[in-house]
Design a protein around this motif. Structure first.
Motif, PDB file in Angstrom:
ATOM      1  N   ASP A  79      43.431  34.186  45.255  1.00  0.00           N
ATOM      2  CA  ASP A  79      44.167  33.583  43.925  1.00  0.00           C
ATOM      3  C   ASP A  79      43.357  33.548  42.556  1.00  0.00           C
ATOM      4  O   ASP A  79      43.243  32.566  42.159  1.00  0.00           O
ATOM      5  CB  ASP A  79      44.572  32.150  44.375  1.00  0.00           C
ATOM      6  N   SER A  80      42.933  34.860  42.450  1.00  0.00           N
ATOM      7  CA  SER A  80      41.851  34.889  41.391  1.00  0.00           C
ATOM      8  C   SER A  80      42.212  36.089  40.645  1.00  0.00           C
ATOM      9  O   SER A  80      42.849  37.006  41.014  1.00  0.00           O
ATOM     10  CB  SER A  80      40.598  34.821  41.844  1.00  0.00           C
ATOM     11  N   LEU A  81      41.449  36.097  39.385  1.00  0.00           N
ATOM     12  CA  LEU A  81      41.480  37.475  38.497  1.00  0.00           C
ATOM     13  C   LEU A  81      40.001  37.625  38.247  1.00  0.00           C
ATOM     14  O   LEU A  81      39.208  36.843  38.079  1.00  0.00           O
ATOM     15  CB  LEU A  81      42.137  37.029  36.956  1.00  0.00           C
ATOM     16  N   VAL A  82      39.732  39.006  38.555  1.00  0.00           N
ATOM     17  CA  VAL A  82      38.359  39.545  38.653  1.00  0.00           C
ATOM     18  C   VAL A  82      38.401  40.782  37.889  1.00  0.00           C
ATOM     19  O   VAL A  82      38.945  41.667  38.212  1.00  0.00           O
ATOM     20  CB  VAL A  82      37.945  39.951  39.964  1.00  0.00           C
ATOM     21  N   VAL A  98      46.532  32.333  37.678  1.00  0.00           N
ATOM     22  CA  VAL A  98      46.146  32.639  39.058  1.00  0.00           C
ATOM     23  C   VAL A  98      47.385  32.124  40.038  1.00  0.00           C
ATOM     24  O   VAL A  98      47.210  32.301  41.094  1.00  0.00           O
ATOM     25  CB  VAL A  98      44.971  32.224  39.321  1.00  0.00           C
ATOM     26  N   GLU A  99      48.549  31.717  39.377  1.00  0.00           N
ATOM     27  CA  GLU A  99      49.570  31.394  40.152  1.00  0.00           C
ATOM     28  C   GLU A  99      49.936  32.664  40.759  1.00  0.00           C
ATOM     29  O   GLU A  99      50.245  33.614  40.331  1.00  0.00           O
ATOM     30  CB  GLU A  99      50.655  30.387  39.603  1.00  0.00           C
ATOM     31  N   HIS A 116      37.780  31.333  44.646  1.00  0.00           N
ATOM     32  CA  HIS A 116      39.186  30.943  44.801  1.00  0.00           C
ATOM     33  C   HIS A 116      39.825  30.033  43.688  1.00  0.00           C
ATOM     34  O   HIS A 116      39.264  29.580  43.188  1.00  0.00           O
ATOM     35  CB  HIS A 116      39.427  29.764  46.087  1.00  0.00           C
ATOM     36  N   ARG A 117      40.963  30.785  43.224  1.00  0.00           N
ATOM     37  CA  ARG A 117      41.446  30.204  42.037  1.00  0.00           C
ATOM     38  C   ARG A 117      40.850  30.021  40.913  1.00  0.00           C
ATOM     39  O   ARG A 117      40.487  29.209  40.172  1.00  0.00           O
ATOM     40  CB  ARG A 117      42.114  28.809  42.078  1.00  0.00           C
ATOM     41  N   SER A 118      40.182  31.429  40.640  1.00  0.00           N
ATOM     42  CA  SER A 118      39.052  31.355  39.242  1.00  0.00           C
ATOM     43  C   SER A 118      39.379  32.665  38.626  1.00  0.00           C
ATOM     44  O   SER A 118      40.244  33.681  39.080  1.00  0.00           O
ATOM     45  CB  SER A 118      37.571  31.547  40.077  1.00  0.00           C
ATOM     46  N   VAL A 119      38.867  32.818  37.433  1.00  0.00           N
ATOM     47  CA  VAL A 119      39.087  33.676  36.284  1.00  0.00           C
ATOM     48  C   VAL A 119      37.463  34.263  36.071  1.00  0.00           C
ATOM     49  O   VAL A 119      36.757  33.663  35.495  1.00  0.00           O
ATOM     50  CB  VAL A 119      39.845  33.265  35.273  1.00  0.00           C
ATOM     51  N   SER A 156      37.488  27.925  38.739  1.00  0.00           N
ATOM     52  CA  SER A 156      36.456  27.930  37.675  1.00  0.00           C
ATOM     53  C   SER A 156      36.722  29.255  36.726  1.00  0.00           C
ATOM     54  O   SER A 156      37.333  30.133  37.264  1.00  0.00           O
ATOM     55  CB  SER A 156      34.911  28.159  38.255  1.00  0.00           C
ATOM     56  N   ILE A 157      36.042  29.152  35.616  1.00  0.00           N
ATOM     57  CA  ILE A 157      36.371  30.330  34.546  1.00  0.00           C
ATOM     58  C   ILE A 157      34.755  30.614  34.311  1.00  0.00           C
ATOM     59  O   ILE A 157      34.086  30.036  34.001  1.00  0.00           O
ATOM     60  CB  ILE A 157      36.833  29.755  33.370  1.00  0.00           C
ATOM     61  N   LEU A 158      34.451  31.904  34.567  1.00  0.00           N
ATOM     62  CA  LEU A 158      33.202  32.551  34.435  1.00  0.00           C
ATOM     63  C   LEU A 158      33.213  33.680  33.220  1.00  0.00           C
ATOM     64  O   LEU A 158      34.157  34.642  33.481  1.00  0.00           O
ATOM     65  CB  LEU A 158      32.567  32.935  35.781  1.00  0.00           C
TER      66      LEU A 158
END
Length: 420
Positions: free
Chosen positions: A325-328, A283-284, A340-343, A359-361
């Motif tokens: 700053d995340s992957l969805v 997420v950088e 924020h800053r999560s996958v 966090s990673i969900l």
């Protein structure tokens, strides 16, 4: 200038070691093999090494499975169908006790027990790679190094600071790259030639001449003192027998679409903390492991999930569906909550006024209203109750959940959580 050696892809068999239990990644491996653990939202860890081989034009692949392999085998069968017309395949080979009444006793024993697939395919060379690391590699370049040296064995290695090398198997080689010794987690790692501050750590990835591999596997299987591991036993045996064993410096590997900055990125994600950190790398703004390089894609199975959806913009009431700053992944709905800053894996729902950070969900996770989640990994099919806080009071979290050494909270698959 001599031309680079050319190899026939049809004469290379790939074997991926994917049978490990992954105890250090518990509880994510409670119901699945380590290579089947989700990664990067829509992928599994196994997809990374499979993509490297397919992108390299090497698509005759056997995946050796053992521990809780059902989801891994289903993923490969449904998502990795290659063209049989072109003699390409990715097939799983479960442990079958073909050579006795024992299951796989080590990485070398896994290949020994499934040696019939080598005999059936009759390749000139066999690539044996692990199925649980994060890296990009054009394996054609390693093959060319292997052939140009007429090597019996080529071991991929990565330069690391000598003080860090104590945690790895370390290769000692001469100035020509020929391996003279292999040290398992040495207290004083031997330096890399020309770089006294670095040591060559084995990546656990190998290319063998088939005849040499089969001979040494037979010898290893007959040994009563062997642990039947490639790094501990087979590689040292190659060196002791005087075979042509060489190191391949992974830091020299050039991947299409990648620059000098990304070159040599490799992560062993064998622990919860390392797994979490590798996903935070994604997420950088300019990630070292770039999922968006179309010239070297990370491949996986397709799904029919709809696009991700972001709803509500009531800023006065702080009810805004937003991700930074995340992957969805597809199928997810950010419904008035903030991440924020999560996958996020497919079909995650973030409900109103909730906050998710670092966090990673996994799939089908539901975050209830006003819940707060920080530095957490939530496995699939978990409902986080409204108003709950996780990751803010580690002492309380340790009484209820698994918490890693560095404070990452893990909620197991289908766990039932009490209301706040």
């Amino acid at each position: 200038m001599s031309e680079a050696p050319v190899f026939e892809a049809s004469q290379v068999l790939v074997m991926i070691l994917a049978g490990g239990e992954g105890k250090r990644l518990y509880p994510l491996t409670l119901d699945r093999a380590k290579p089947a653990v989700p990664f990067g939202g829509r992928y599994r860890i196994i997809d990374i090494v499979l993509s490297n081989f397919v992108n390299s034009g090497l698509a005759r692949i056997k995946v050796l499975t053992q521990y809780k392999s059902a989801s891994l085998e289903e993923h490969i069968a449904r998502g990795w169908r290659l063209s049989a017309m072109l003699d390409n395949f990715i097939e799983t080979i479960p442990a079958q006790q073909r050579t006795g009444k024992s299951w796989f006793r080590g990485s070398a024993d896994a290949v020994y027990q499934t040696q019939h697939v080598i005999t059936d395919e009759n390749p000139d060379h066999v690539c044996i790679f692990g199925g649980d690391h994060v890296f990009k590699m054009d394996i054609r370049q390693m093959m060319q190094s292997h052939l140009s040296r007429d090597a019996d064995l080529t071991v991929a290695a990565i330069p690391v600071p000598r003080e860090e090398a104590r945690s790895f198997g370390v290769i000692q080689c001469d100035d020509e790259g020929r391996i003279v010794a292999f040290h398992e987690k040495p207290a004083d790692p031997p330096p890399m030639p020309g770089h006294p501050g670095l040591a060559l750590a084995s990546m656990g990835n190998y290319v063998f001449k088939t005849d040499a591999l089969m001979t040494e596997l037979e010898r290893d299987a007959a040994s009563q003192t062997s642990t039947h591991d490639f790094g501990r036993d087979v590689v040292p045996a190659f060196v002791a027998a005087g075979r042509r064993a060489y190191v391949y410096d992974f830091a020299t590997n050039v991947v299409p679409g990648e620059g000098d900055r990304e070159r040599g990125y490799w992560r062993d994600i064998g622990t919860v903390d390392a797994y979490w950190a590798a996903q935070m790398d994604l997420v950088e703004i300019h990630p070292m492991f770039n999922l968006y390089n179309s010239r070297w894609p990370i491949r996986t199975g397709m799904s029919h999930d709809p696009p991700a959806k972001f709803v509500f913009r009531d800023e006065a009431a702080a009810r805004v569906g937003v991700a930074t700053d995340s992957l969805v992944a597809d199928g997810s709905i950010i419904s008035g909550g903030r991440i924020h800053r999560s996958v996020l894996s497919p079909r995650v729902r973030i409900n109103s006024f909730s906050e998710v950070e670092e966090s990673i969900l996994f799939e089908d996770v539901n975050i209830g209203r006003y819940a707060r989640i920080r530095r957490c990994i939530v496995d699939k099919d978990v409902d986080i109750p409204p108003g709950i806080s996780i990751g803010y009071d580690l002492e309380e979290d340790r009484r209820r959940y698994f918490v890693s050494d560095q404070g990452i909270v893990v909620i197991p698959k289908r766990a039932k959580l009490k209301d706040a």
